[in-house]
Design an enzyme around this catalytic site. Structure first.
Site, short mmCIF file in Angstrom:
data_model
loop_
_atom_site.label_atom_id
_atom_site.label_comp_id
_atom_site.label_asym_id
_atom_site.label_seq_id
_atom_site.Cartn_x
_atom_site.Cartn_y
_atom_site.Cartn_z
N ASN A 9 0.85 -1.19 0.00
CA ASN A 9 0.00 0.00 0.00
C ASN A 9 0.89 1.25 0.00
O ASN A 9 1.62 1.49 0.96
CB ASN A 9 -0.91 0.00 1.23
CG ASN A 9 -1.88 1.14 1.24
OD1 ASN A 9 -1.59 2.24 0.79
ND2 ASN A 9 -3.05 0.90 1.78
N ASP A 79 -2.67 -6.20 8.12
CA ASP A 79 -3.69 -6.78 7.25
C ASP A 79 -4.93 -5.93 7.48
O ASP A 79 -5.20 -5.51 8.61
CB ASP A 79 -3.96 -8.24 7.56
CG ASP A 79 -4.74 -8.91 6.44
OD1 ASP A 79 -4.47 -8.62 5.26
OD2 ASP A 79 -5.64 -9.72 6.74
#
Length: 136
Positions: A9, A79
């Site tokens: 990300n 996560d």
């Protein structure tokens, strides 16, 4: 201190640094290394663990341990995903793989969003409650 941030990300580093930068001076001096840099260093694309845990916590721990062992460095992993109430918490831990589409995030993310919105087509807007969950 050097810490590997095990994420793909692109905005996660900014988020993490803002948290650490708000802490006392003892947390200063951290040198962050992104996962993409580690992969380039080792020239091995087969280093990703299979995220097969049933919880966000399990997948975050799995990734942190995997990349710490792989790099012999301190590693922080996360996560995350969306839990939609009308879908009994789905997509949850499979949020990133929800549509079944593979490829770069620019292809996968829109496909996941499209599938989710299609599943909520008959659900009134006011009943489309959800939450974003992130565990490190």
């Amino acid at each position: 201190m050097q810490i590997v941030l095990a994420t793909t990300n692109p905005h996660k580093l900014e988020e993490i640094k803002s948290v650490f930068d708000s802490e006392p001076v003892a947390t200063r001096g951290i040198n962050w290394t992104l996962l993409d840099e580690i992969k380039r260093e080792y020239h091995d694309g087969s280093t990703d663990p299979v995220e097969d845990q049933p919880t966000f916590e399990g997948n975050a721990a799995l990734k942190a341990r995997h990349y710490a062992k792989f790099t012999d460095r301190i590693c922080l992993a996360d996560d995350s995903g969306i839990e939609v109430d009308h879908l009994n918490g789905a997509p949850g831990v499979i949020s990133a793989r929800y549509s079944g589409v593979r490829g770069p995030r620019t292809k996968v993310d829109p496909a996941n969003n499209t599938k989710l919105l299609e599943e909520l087509t008959d659900v009134p807007i006011a009943q489309r409650t959800a939450r974003f969950v992130c565990t490190m």
